[in-house]
Design an enzyme around this catalytic site. Structure first.
Site, PDB file in Angstrom:
ATOM      1  N   LYS A 230       0.929  -1.543   0.040  1.00 55.01           N
ATOM      2  CA  LYS A 230       0.132   0.087  -0.094  1.00 55.01           C
ATOM      3  C   LYS A 230       1.132   1.208  -0.248  1.00 55.01           C
ATOM      4  O   LYS A 230       2.232   1.142   0.377  1.00 55.01           O
ATOM      5  CB  LYS A 230      -1.369   0.191   1.724  1.00 55.01           C
ATOM      6  CG  LYS A 230      -1.829  -1.142   1.179  1.00 55.01           C
ATOM      7  CD  LYS A 230      -2.680  -1.266   0.379  1.00 55.01           C
ATOM      8  CE  LYS A 230      -3.296  -2.532   0.865  1.00 55.01           C
ATOM      9  NZ  LYS A 230      -2.925  -4.046   0.442  1.00 55.01           N
ATOM     10  N   ASP A 231       0.460   2.207  -0.619  1.00 52.78           N
ATOM     11  CA  ASP A 231       0.557   3.356  -0.440  1.00 52.78           C
ATOM     12  C   ASP A 231       0.933   4.449   0.624  1.00 52.78           C
ATOM     13  O   ASP A 231      -0.207   4.226   1.965  1.00 52.78           O
ATOM     14  CB  ASP A 231       0.402   4.840  -1.824  1.00 52.78           C
ATOM     15  CG  ASP A 231       0.527   4.242  -2.741  1.00 52.78           C
ATOM     16  OD1 ASP A 231       1.562   2.678  -3.186  1.00 52.78           O
ATOM     17  OD2 ASP A 231      -0.215   4.185  -3.711  1.00 52.78           O
ATOM     18  N   LYS A 232       1.810   5.453   0.830  1.00 52.04           N
ATOM     19  CA  LYS A 232       2.322   6.157   2.256  1.00 52.04           C
ATOM     20  C   LYS A 232       0.713   6.817   2.519  1.00 52.04           C
ATOM     21  O   LYS A 232      -0.087   6.730   3.614  1.00 52.04           O
ATOM     22  CB  LYS A 232       3.192   6.452   2.428  1.00 52.04           C
ATOM     23  CG  LYS A 232       3.059   7.677   3.378  1.00 52.04           C
ATOM     24  CD  LYS A 232       4.850   8.290   3.576  1.00 52.04           C
ATOM     25  CE  LYS A 232       4.559   9.179   5.094  1.00 52.04           C
ATOM     26  NZ  LYS A 232       5.652  10.207   4.667  1.00 52.04           N
TER      27      LYS A 232
END
Length: 437
Positions: free
Chosen positions: A92-94
């Protein structure tokens, strides 16, 4: 079709499917505005199961403004265990609010430490670590800030339905996150590796700077690129660039003068990031295959002779490809395969080209060869040492979804199968610069 943005062409994406102006606006103004919930696909055992048989603790983590790699690095530091003890089903992205499963080897549920902006809930045990197949897909709730042309949403949706033969659909491109959101260089590194140029790969990782980076980072990258002075460069690289600093320490230790030294430095990357470099090269080639197919106006929702068609399996409301069940489209079976495709029982695929890939016959194979020629590679180029090796695989060229919209604020709600990107879907609606995605 409209032409893509220049920064998208860098990662192999040449087109928008929709012919209408985008609604504009931006995503992720606040992390909470980009919510991602995993659609889990794993049968773990109860939490009180025998830990000697089920060594892996499964926990569900909710993360605010944490990317997966940074979170696992922080968790491993708190627990004083190797980072490779921690596994997950999807990265997952930040800048998001995410909920996802992790596995952790030989850990008691009460040992999970408090980490800011996270919650961790132990949910069960497994006799193995988590892997990619334990994720069916993701549910997204995404707010768009400051949209300008909301009236175009209906027309864009109609374009996407026409592209998919009646269902909202879009090309299954790899999104910009695959290549580096701030510094899109992972595919360049992977392409150098596939060409056997370890020095080029290393220097691309260490020395390629972008204006979106902090000034001190740009200066450090410029220095290492121009001097190859590993010790001086180490003194200038910021502390938060853990991977680059580990590479420089390796180069100081080995002398940093041979192709083997450069490869050893790249192998200081965590296992998942080493895999990512080759995968990014394959992803770029895949994006080029899709763009070239669009250039030739070959449909995505039905097959043409030479296409490989994978049959689908429904899992938790999502249709996923079963790449073990595939057929090559011929003049004899084309009508039969297209009936399966129109009934959502199959996918047209393209290869993630690896060492065991055989190029397709007909027009699809010509397109695959064109994409390989652009980067100067062949399938055998991916017969690489260690974790950089890849045999290749198949990936659907089209993604379909059911979209729900809300106004005030403009919110997109939808599910996507694993491996498909929400930003690749929403780019069709926003047509905003990648910095706003």
């Amino acid at each position: 079709m409209l032409s893509s943005l220049p920064e998208e062409q860098i990662i192999g994406i040449d087109h928008f499917i929709s012919n209408h102006a985008g609604v504009g606006g931006s995503l992720r103004n606040n992390p909470e505005d980009f919510q991602v919930y995993e659609i889990e696909n794993v049968d773990y055992k109860p939490l009180n199961s025998d830990p000697s048989t089920y060594q892996y603790l499964i926990f569900r983590a909710t993360l605010l403004n944490w990317d997966t790699n940074s979170f696992t690095r922080e968790l491993s530091s708190h627990l004083d265990v190797p980072q490779n003890y921690i596994s997950w089903a999807g990265t997952k992205d930040k800048r998001a609010f995410t909920t996802q499963l992790f596995s952790l080897k030989n850990t008691h549920p009460l040992s999970l430490p408090p980490i800011p902006d996270t919650t961790m809930q132990p949910v069960g045990r497994l006799g193995r670590n988590l892997y990619f197949g334990d994720l069916a897909g993701n549910h997204f709730e995404i707010i768009v800030h400051n949209p300008a042309e909301v009236s175009n949403i209906s027309a864009i949706t109609d374009d996407l339905k026409n592209f998919g033969g009646g269902t909202v659909s879009f090309p299954n491109y790899f999104g910009h996150q695959r290549f580096g959101s701030i510094r899109p260089i992972t595919h360049h590194v992977g392409l150098y590796i596939a060409r056997g140029d370890w020095e080029g790969a290393l220097m691309s990782y260490l020395g390629s700077s972008y204006a979106s980076e902090p000034e001190e980072t740009q200066e450090a990258r410029s220095l290492v690129q121009s001097t190859r002075d590993w010790e001086l460069s180490l003194s200038l690289f910021p502390k938060w660039l853990h991977y680059e600093r580990n590479m420089l320490k390796s180069l100081i230790h080995t002398g940093g003068k041979t192709e083997q030294d450069y490869r050893i430095a790249l192998e200081t990357l965590p296992r998942n990031l080493q895999l990512l470099l080759t995968h990014a090269a394959q992803s770029y080639i895949f994006n080029r295959i899709l763009s070239l197919r669009l250039d030739k106006k070959i449909p995505f929702h039905i097959a043409t002779v030479g296409d490989t068609v994978c049959f689908s399996k429904p899992i938790h409301g999502l249709n996923l490809p079963d790449i073990t069940k595939s057929q090559t489209a011929t003049s004899k079976n084309l009508n039969s395969l297209n009936r399966h495709l129109t009934r959502n029982r199959a996918f047209v695929t393209a290869p993630l080209i690896g060492s065991e890939t055989t190029l397709s016959p007909g027009y699809p194979g010509e397109i695959e060869q064109m994409a390989l020629t652009e980067v100067g590679l062949s399938p055998s180029s991916f017969d690489l040492p260690g974790l950089f090796n890849s045999f290749g695989s198949l990936r659907p060229i089209l993604t379909t979804t059911q979209l729900e919209l809300q106004e005030n604020p403009l919110t997109f709600s939808f599910d996507l199968p694993r491996g498909s990107y929400a930003t690749v879907f929403l780019r069709e609606y926003l047509k905003s610069p990648l910095s706003q995605m």
